[in-house]
Enzyme design. Structure first.
Site, mmCIF file in Angstrom:
data_model
loop_
_atom_site.group_PDB
_atom_site.id
_atom_site.type_symbol
_atom_site.label_atom_id
_atom_site.label_comp_id
_atom_site.label_asym_id
_atom_site.label_seq_id
_atom_site.Cartn_x
_atom_site.Cartn_y
_atom_site.Cartn_z
ATOM 1 N N LYS A 55 1.012 -1.163 0.102
ATOM 2 C CA LYS A 55 -0.040 0.127 0.007
ATOM 3 C C LYS A 55 0.959 1.311 -0.114
ATOM 4 C CE LYS A 55 -1.894 -1.285 3.842
ATOM 5 N NZ LYS A 55 -1.515 -2.719 4.104
ATOM 6 N N ARG A 63 -10.458 0.268 8.601
ATOM 7 C CA ARG A 63 -10.050 -1.219 8.646
ATOM 8 C C ARG A 63 -10.940 -2.092 9.559
ATOM 9 N NH1 ARG A 63 -3.651 -1.958 9.290
ATOM 10 N NH2 ARG A 63 -3.251 -0.039 8.155
ATOM 11 N N ARG A 112 11.716 -5.481 5.223
ATOM 12 C CA ARG A 112 11.361 -3.967 5.040
ATOM 13 C C ARG A 112 12.310 -3.010 5.733
ATOM 14 N NH1 ARG A 112 5.142 -1.919 5.653
ATOM 15 N NH2 ARG A 112 5.608 -3.296 7.196
ATOM 16 N N ARG A 158 11.052 -1.131 11.309
ATOM 17 C CA ARG A 158 9.787 -1.041 12.081
ATOM 18 C C ARG A 158 9.549 -1.988 13.247
ATOM 19 N NH1 ARG A 158 4.550 -0.065 8.296
ATOM 20 N NH2 ARG A 158 3.425 -1.318 9.748
ATOM 21 N N ARG A 182 -1.107 -9.488 12.979
ATOM 22 C CA ARG A 182 -1.512 -8.220 12.084
ATOM 23 C C ARG A 182 -2.322 -9.011 10.854
ATOM 24 N NH1 ARG A 182 3.796 -5.608 11.007
ATOM 25 N NH2 ARG A 182 2.777 -4.096 9.093
HETATM 26 P P1 AP5 Z 1 4.710 -1.398 2.139
HETATM 27 O O1 AP5 Z 1 4.494 -0.731 0.674
HETATM 28 O O2 AP5 Z 1 5.412 -0.843 2.985
HETATM 29 O O3 AP5 Z 1 3.452 -2.392 2.395
HETATM 30 P P2 AP5 Z 1 2.161 -1.696 3.331
HETATM 31 O O4 AP5 Z 1 0.753 -2.522 2.735
HETATM 32 O O5 AP5 Z 1 1.994 -0.088 3.280
HETATM 33 O O6 AP5 Z 1 2.507 -2.446 4.663
HETATM 34 P P3 AP5 Z 1 2.117 -1.815 6.145
HETATM 35 O O7 AP5 Z 1 2.960 -2.872 7.093
HETATM 36 O O8 AP5 Z 1 2.657 -0.447 6.381
HETATM 37 O O9 AP5 Z 1 0.591 -2.148 6.154
HETATM 38 P P4 AP5 Z 1 -0.032 -2.243 7.698
HETATM 39 O O10 AP5 Z 1 -1.357 -2.036 7.099
HETATM 40 O O11 AP5 Z 1 0.131 -3.551 8.366
HETATM 41 O O12 AP5 Z 1 0.369 -1.280 8.538
HETATM 42 P P5 AP5 Z 1 0.151 0.246 8.922
HETATM 43 O O13 AP5 Z 1 1.328 1.210 8.971
HETATM 44 O O14 AP5 Z 1 -0.848 0.589 8.051
HETATM 45 O O15 AP5 Z 1 5.440 -2.793 1.402
HETATM 46 C C1 AP5 Z 1 6.071 -3.555 2.133
HETATM 47 C C2 AP5 Z 1 7.434 -4.146 1.876
HETATM 48 O O16 AP5 Z 1 7.404 -4.907 0.476
HETATM 49 C C3 AP5 Z 1 8.500 -3.133 1.622
HETATM 50 O O17 AP5 Z 1 9.774 -3.649 1.887
HETATM 51 C C4 AP5 Z 1 8.451 -2.958 0.078
HETATM 52 O O18 AP5 Z 1 9.703 -2.628 -0.438
HETATM 53 C C5 AP5 Z 1 7.960 -4.169 -0.572
HETATM 54 N N1 AP5 Z 1 7.182 -4.348 -1.542
HETATM 55 C C6 AP5 Z 1 5.947 -3.471 -1.806
HETATM 56 N N2 AP5 Z 1 5.637 -3.716 -2.977
HETATM 57 C C7 AP5 Z 1 6.248 -4.646 -3.526
HETATM 58 C C8 AP5 Z 1 6.147 -5.695 -4.730
HETATM 59 N N3 AP5 Z 1 5.560 -5.398 -5.760
HETATM 60 N N4 AP5 Z 1 7.134 -6.500 -4.950
HETATM 61 C C9 AP5 Z 1 8.186 -6.907 -4.041
HETATM 62 N N5 AP5 Z 1 8.094 -6.065 -2.964
HETATM 63 C C10 AP5 Z 1 7.340 -4.867 -2.713
HETATM 64 O O19 AP5 Z 1 -0.415 0.051 10.288
HETATM 65 C C11 AP5 Z 1 0.321 -0.119 11.501
HETATM 66 C C12 AP5 Z 1 -0.162 -0.164 12.626
HETATM 67 O O20 AP5 Z 1 -1.022 0.832 12.962
HETATM 68 C C13 AP5 Z 1 -1.371 -1.275 12.823
HETATM 69 O O21 AP5 Z 1 -0.807 -2.492 13.106
HETATM 70 C C14 AP5 Z 1 -2.258 -0.503 13.853
HETATM 71 O O22 AP5 Z 1 -1.906 -0.841 14.897
HETATM 72 C C15 AP5 Z 1 -2.442 0.733 13.607
HETATM 73 N N6 AP5 Z 1 -3.326 1.038 12.657
HETATM 74 C C16 AP5 Z 1 -3.104 1.724 11.318
HETATM 75 N N7 AP5 Z 1 -4.295 2.041 10.620
HETATM 76 C C17 AP5 Z 1 -5.125 1.699 11.621
HETATM 77 C C18 AP5 Z 1 -6.647 1.714 11.438
HETATM 78 N N8 AP5 Z 1 -7.303 2.308 10.561
HETATM 79 N N9 AP5 Z 1 -7.280 1.344 12.752
HETATM 80 C C19 AP5 Z 1 -6.781 0.780 13.697
HETATM 81 N N10 AP5 Z 1 -5.286 0.708 13.780
HETATM 82 C C20 AP5 Z 1 -4.455 1.385 12.800
#
Ligand code: AP5
Length: 214
Positions: free
Chosen positions: A10, A86, A121, A150, A161
């Site tokens: 994402k 979410r 990552r 992270r 997660r």
């Molecule tokens: P990346 O682009 O970083 O993936 P992402 O989908 O953004 O992953 P996140 O881990 O950030 O998502 P998440 O939903 O778990 O965490 P968030 O920060 O939102 O890519 C990942 C890796 O893959 C990278 O190394 C990249 O280089 C590689 N990659 C990407 N695309 C690729 C491809 N096509 N091919 C190969 N490699 C690739 O949330 C974190 C925490 O915040 C949650 O656990 C929760 O505690 C809280 N939180 C956030 N939002 C909410 C909400 N709405 N409600 C409640 N709690 C929330």
């Protein structure tokens, strides 16, 4: 609106979308991490949830999103919501504000690949750019030396997660059924971007045609 499991790509796609379309990227994960690293009252409240890969309470996240999405720059440039909603309650909060996406993209990636992506990552704290030690390494030794990991990117926390994501996914998808697009996120990032980009171009075309009719 972009959705998908942890590490489905994402944030990576949002970087590319912002570059091309100039949208305001609203990532709840990034906003919450900023609160934690600044040590704000909210940051203190959410730190433990985030470190353990547990969803932060709906009211806290919803307040953060509301205050960001209602700012004037969002009205001018448009929004790109990443990681929100979410839960059903979060989706209902958006409905109450009358906010619906033109497109809801869901990135689909097999579980084992998600774990590998999380574990490898790395983040650049200066530019906020996302890297991967194997799939997307940094371009210079200088950047490499400052990359951080992270603290929710361990195998155990990613598994937790992912489980939470699976429990909530259906509710979110059904809320946006009319604009829902599942995309194979297990292909090179440029190809994933190409698919999202063509969806956005179609939306722009339809919007232009509508304007002509008015
Ligand atoms: P990346 O682009 O970083 O993936 P992402 O989908 O953004 O992953 P996140 O881990 O950030 O998502 P998440 O939903 O778990 O965490 P968030 O920060 O939102 O890519 C990942 C890796 O893959 C990278 O190394 C990249 O280089 C590689 N990659 C990407 N695309 C690729 C491809 N096509 N091919 C190969 N490699 C690739 O949330 C974190 C925490 O915040 C949650 O656990 C929760 O505690 C809280 N939180 C956030 N939002 C909410 C909400 N709405 N409600 C409640 N709690 C929330």
């Amino acid at each position: 609106m972009i959705s998908g499991a942890p590490a489905s790509g994402k944030g990576t796609q949002c970087e590319m979308l912002v570059e091309k379309y100039g949208l305001v990227h609203i990532s709840t994960g990034d906003l919450l991490r900023a609160e934690v690293s600044s040590g704000t009252e909210i940051g203190i409240k959410v730190k433990e949830f985030m470190e353990n890969g547990i969803l932060v309470p709906d009211e806290i996240v919803t307040d953060i999103v509301k205050s960001r999405i209602l700012k004037p720059d969002v009205k001018e440039r448009g929004w790109l919501l990443d990681g929100y909603p979410r839960t059903a309650a979060q989706a209902q909060s958006l409905e109450r504000l009358g906010i619906r996406p033109d497109i809801c993209v869901v990135l689909d990636v097999p579980d084992q690949i998600l774990v590998d992506r999380c574990v490898g990552r790395r983040l650049d704290p200066v530019t906020r750019k996302i890297y991967h030690v194997e799939y997307d390494p940094p371009e210079s030794e200088e950047v490499n030396a400052r990359l951080i990991i992270r603290n929710d990117d361990t195998v155990e926390k990613v598994t937790a997660r992912l489980e939470t994501y699976k429990q909530n996914a259906e509710v979110i998808f059904s809320a946006y059924m009319d604009v829902f697009n599942k995309i194979d996120g297990n292909q090179p990032k440029e190809m994933v971007f190409g698919e999202i980009d063509s969806l956005l171009q179609q939306v722009q075309l339809v919007a232009k045609q509508r304007q002509k009719l008015i």
